[in-house]
Design a protein around this motif. Structure first.
Motif, mmCIF file in Angstrom:
data_model
loop_
_atom_site.group_PDB
_atom_site.id
_atom_site.type_symbol
_atom_site.label_atom_id
_atom_site.label_comp_id
_atom_site.label_asym_id
_atom_site.label_seq_id
_atom_site.Cartn_x
_atom_site.Cartn_y
_atom_site.Cartn_z
ATOM 1 N N LEU A 48 0.823 -1.211 0.000
ATOM 2 C CA LEU A 48 0.000 0.000 0.000
ATOM 3 C C LEU A 48 0.859 1.265 0.000
ATOM 4 O O LEU A 48 0.585 2.234 0.709
ATOM 5 C CB LEU A 48 -0.959 0.001 1.193
ATOM 6 N N ILE A 49 1.899 1.262 -0.836
ATOM 7 C CA ILE A 49 2.764 2.432 -0.979
ATOM 8 C C ILE A 49 2.063 3.445 -1.889
ATOM 9 O O ILE A 49 1.545 3.080 -2.953
ATOM 10 C CB ILE A 49 4.122 2.033 -1.596
ATOM 11 N N PRO A 50 2.023 4.734 -1.525
ATOM 12 C CA PRO A 50 1.382 5.732 -2.393
ATOM 13 C C PRO A 50 2.078 5.819 -3.754
ATOM 14 O O PRO A 50 3.310 5.751 -3.836
ATOM 15 C CB PRO A 50 1.546 7.038 -1.609
ATOM 16 N N ALA A 51 1.295 5.931 -4.820
ATOM 17 C CA ALA A 51 1.865 6.098 -6.158
ATOM 18 C C ALA A 51 2.629 7.407 -6.219
ATOM 19 O O ALA A 51 2.236 8.400 -5.615
ATOM 20 C CB ALA A 51 0.758 6.062 -7.205
ATOM 21 N N GLY A 52 3.735 7.400 -6.942
ATOM 22 C CA GLY A 52 4.563 8.601 -7.064
ATOM 23 C C GLY A 52 6.028 8.253 -6.952
ATOM 24 O O GLY A 52 6.463 7.167 -7.333
ATOM 25 N N THR A 53 6.796 9.164 -6.414
ATOM 26 C CA THR A 53 8.235 8.966 -6.277
ATOM 27 C C THR A 53 8.551 8.164 -5.021
ATOM 28 O O THR A 53 8.031 8.453 -3.945
ATOM 29 C CB THR A 53 8.963 10.319 -6.216
ATOM 30 N N VAL A 54 9.410 7.152 -5.182
ATOM 31 C CA VAL A 54 9.809 6.302 -4.054
ATOM 32 C C VAL A 54 11.331 6.307 -3.968
ATOM 33 O O VAL A 54 12.018 6.105 -4.974
ATOM 34 C CB VAL A 54 9.299 4.855 -4.215
ATOM 35 N N THR A 55 11.857 6.553 -2.787
ATOM 36 C CA THR A 55 13.301 6.526 -2.560
ATOM 37 C C THR A 55 13.645 5.314 -1.700
ATOM 38 O O THR A 55 13.093 5.139 -0.607
ATOM 39 C CB THR A 55 13.779 7.804 -1.859
ATOM 40 N N PHE A 56 14.537 4.469 -2.208
ATOM 41 C CA PHE A 56 14.982 3.276 -1.488
ATOM 42 C C PHE A 56 16.370 3.545 -0.903
ATOM 43 O O PHE A 56 17.304 3.883 -1.639
ATOM 44 C CB PHE A 56 15.044 2.067 -2.431
ATOM 45 N N LYS A 57 16.504 3.391 0.405
ATOM 46 C CA LYS A 57 17.793 3.513 1.072
ATOM 47 C C LYS A 57 18.278 2.103 1.402
ATOM 48 O O LYS A 57 17.774 1.459 2.313
ATOM 49 C CB LYS A 57 17.667 4.373 2.325
ATOM 50 N N VAL A 58 19.265 1.641 0.618
ATOM 51 C CA VAL A 58 19.674 0.235 0.635
ATOM 52 C C VAL A 58 20.996 0.062 1.382
ATOM 53 O O VAL A 58 21.957 0.801 1.132
ATOM 54 C CB VAL A 58 19.826 -0.296 -0.809
ATOM 55 N N THR A 59 21.052 -0.924 2.277
ATOM 56 C CA THR A 59 22.283 -1.268 2.985
ATOM 57 C C THR A 59 22.504 -2.769 2.905
ATOM 58 O O THR A 59 21.583 -3.553 3.135
ATOM 59 C CB THR A 59 22.223 -0.852 4.468
ATOM 60 N N ASN A 60 23.720 -3.172 2.538
ATOM 61 C CA ASN A 60 24.068 -4.586 2.487
ATOM 62 C C ASN A 60 24.620 -5.007 3.837
ATOM 63 O O ASN A 60 25.739 -4.647 4.218
ATOM 64 C CB ASN A 60 25.106 -4.845 1.392
ATOM 65 N N LYS A 61 23.844 -5.786 4.584
ATOM 66 C CA LYS A 61 24.282 -6.299 5.877
ATOM 67 C C LYS A 61 24.634 -7.776 5.806
ATOM 68 O O LYS A 61 24.739 -8.449 6.844
ATOM 69 C CB LYS A 61 23.196 -6.043 6.930
ATOM 70 N N LYS B 289 14.337 -11.931 -4.081
ATOM 71 C CA LYS B 289 13.428 -11.058 -4.823
ATOM 72 C C LYS B 289 12.110 -10.986 -4.068
ATOM 73 O O LYS B 289 11.888 -11.705 -3.092
ATOM 74 C CB LYS B 289 13.197 -11.593 -6.234
ATOM 75 N N GLY B 290 11.231 -10.087 -4.532
ATOM 76 C CA GLY B 290 9.931 -9.943 -3.890
ATOM 77 C C GLY B 290 9.076 -8.938 -4.641
ATOM 78 O O GLY B 290 9.426 -8.501 -5.738
ATOM 79 N N LEU B 291 7.934 -8.563 -4.056
ATOM 80 C CA LEU B 291 6.999 -7.651 -4.696
ATOM 81 C C LEU B 291 6.755 -6.429 -3.818
ATOM 82 O O LEU B 291 6.649 -6.535 -2.594
ATOM 83 C CB LEU B 291 5.660 -8.344 -4.976
ATOM 84 N N LEU B 292 6.641 -5.272 -4.486
ATOM 85 C CA LEU B 292 6.301 -4.012 -3.833
ATOM 86 C C LEU B 292 4.920 -3.591 -4.314
ATOM 87 O O LEU B 292 4.671 -3.534 -5.522
ATOM 88 C CB LEU B 292 7.330 -2.945 -4.192
#
Length: 279
Positions: free
Chosen positions: A67-80, A143-146
C-alpha cells in the motif's frame, strides 16, 4: 468653505477604507488556492529502508512493501550480508514474482556494509518486482513484490543450504595434494555430482588415485559449475543452467583435492568441498 474641506476628508477616508476592504477580499479569495497549488508541488517521496543479506543472506527486508502511495519512491539500501549484493526495482507491474531479470533501475554492486540510495517514479498502481541482479541470487529467492496502491504479502526469508558432501574417508585429515605425489597403481573410478543452492552432493567422495569420471547434474534453480582446484586443462565443467548435465574426467594423484563453484559469490555461500584420493 469648511463644509467643502470636511467633505474632501470624508471622501479620502472612505476611499482608503474601500481600497483596504478590496485588498482583504482579494486575499481571502486567492489565499487558499495559492496554498493548494504550493502543496500540490511539494509532495514528498516515500522513503523505504532496504536491508540486503539479513536476516538471511539471500533475502531482502523492506521497512514497508504494501500500500505504498503512487509517485516517487526513494529506497535507502544497505548490504548487511557477508557477500556482494545489489537492489533493483522493476518499473513494469506484474502479477507475481517469477522473473529473475527485468527492466528497471538498480543500485551499484554493494560490498558488505556498503549503502546506496535509489529514487524511482512509480506513478501507476500495481505490483512491482524487486530483486538482486548478482548471478544466481534472484533465482535462489532474493526477490519480492512491492505494492503501489495495492496490498502485497511480505516475502518470506530464504535459507542458505550448506554443502552436504557425503564422506567415507579412510585416510587421515592431514593428507594433502603435492606436485611430487605419484600414483603407484592408477585405477578408473566414477562419481555422481549433484549441484544445488548452495552446495554439492558427491558420491562417493573417496577414490583410488587415477582417472575419475564425474557425472554432474545441476538440480538447482541458479547457474552453477564444478571445478577441481589446481588442475589445468581438466576437472572443470562449463557453467550449467538448471537441469543441465555434463560429464568430465580428471586424473588425480593421492591426497586431498578441493572442488568449488566459480560463479561469483557461490563459493562464499558454501559451494565447495573435498575429495580424497588414496594411493
Amino acid at each position: 468653505m469648511h463644509y467643502r474641506k470636511r467633505s474632501t476628508v470624508v471622501l479620502v477616508v472612505l476611499g482608503a477604507c474601500c481600497t483596504g476592504l478590496a485588498a482583504w477580499l482579494l486575499g481571502v479569495a486567492t489565499g487558499p488556492a495559492a496554498g493548494q497549488s504550493a502543496t500540490a508541488h511539494t509532495t514528498k517521496a516515500t522513503v523505504i529502508t532496504v536491508t540486503a543479506g539479513k536476516p538471511s543472506e539471500l533475502g531482502f527486508k523492506l521497512s514497508k512493501s504494501s500500500l505504498i502511495p503512487a509517485g516517487t519512491v526513494t529506497f535507502k539500501v544497505t548490504n548487511k550480508g557477508k557477500i556482494t549484493h545489489d537492489f533493483k526495482i522493476c518499473t513494469r507491474p506484474v502479477s507475481a514474482s517469477k522473473a529473475n531479470s527485468c527492466t528497471g533501475k538498480v543500485t551499484k554492486r554493494l560490498a558488505p556494509g556498503a549503502s546506496a540510495t535509489l529514487t524511482v517514479a512509480l506513478p501507476k498502481t500495481g505490483k512491482y518486482e524487486f530483486l538482486c541482479t548478482v548471478p544466481g541470487h534472484a533465482g535462489a529467492g532474493m526477490k519480492g513484490l512491492l505494492g503501489i496502491g495495492v496490498a502485497v504479502t511480505a516475502p518470506k526469508p530464504t535459507t542458505t543450504t550448506t554443502s552436504t558432501t557425503t564422506k567415507t574417508t579412510t585416510t587421515t585429515a592431514t593428507t594433502t595434494t603435492t606436485a611430487a605425489a605419484t600414483c603407484a597403481s592408477p585405477q578408473s573410478s566414477t562419481a555422481t555430482v549433484t549441484m544445488f543452492e548452495f552446495g554439492y552432493t558427491v558420491t562417493p567422495s573417496t577414490f583410488p588415485c587415477g582417472t575419475v569420471t564425474f557425472n554432474v547434474t545441476n538440480s538447482g534453480t541458479a547457474d552453477h559449475d564444478f571445478v577441481i582446484e589446481n588442475l589445468i586443462g581438466q576437472g572443470r565443467t562449463n557453467v550449467m543452467g538448471p537441469g543441465e548435465k555434463a560429464t568430465i574426467t580428471a586424473t588425480l594423484t593421492p591426497g586431498t583435492w578441493t572442488y568449488y563453484c566459480s560463479v561469483p559469490t557461490h563459493r562464499a555461500l558454501g559451494m565447495e568441498g573435498k575429495l580424497t584420493l588414496t594411493g
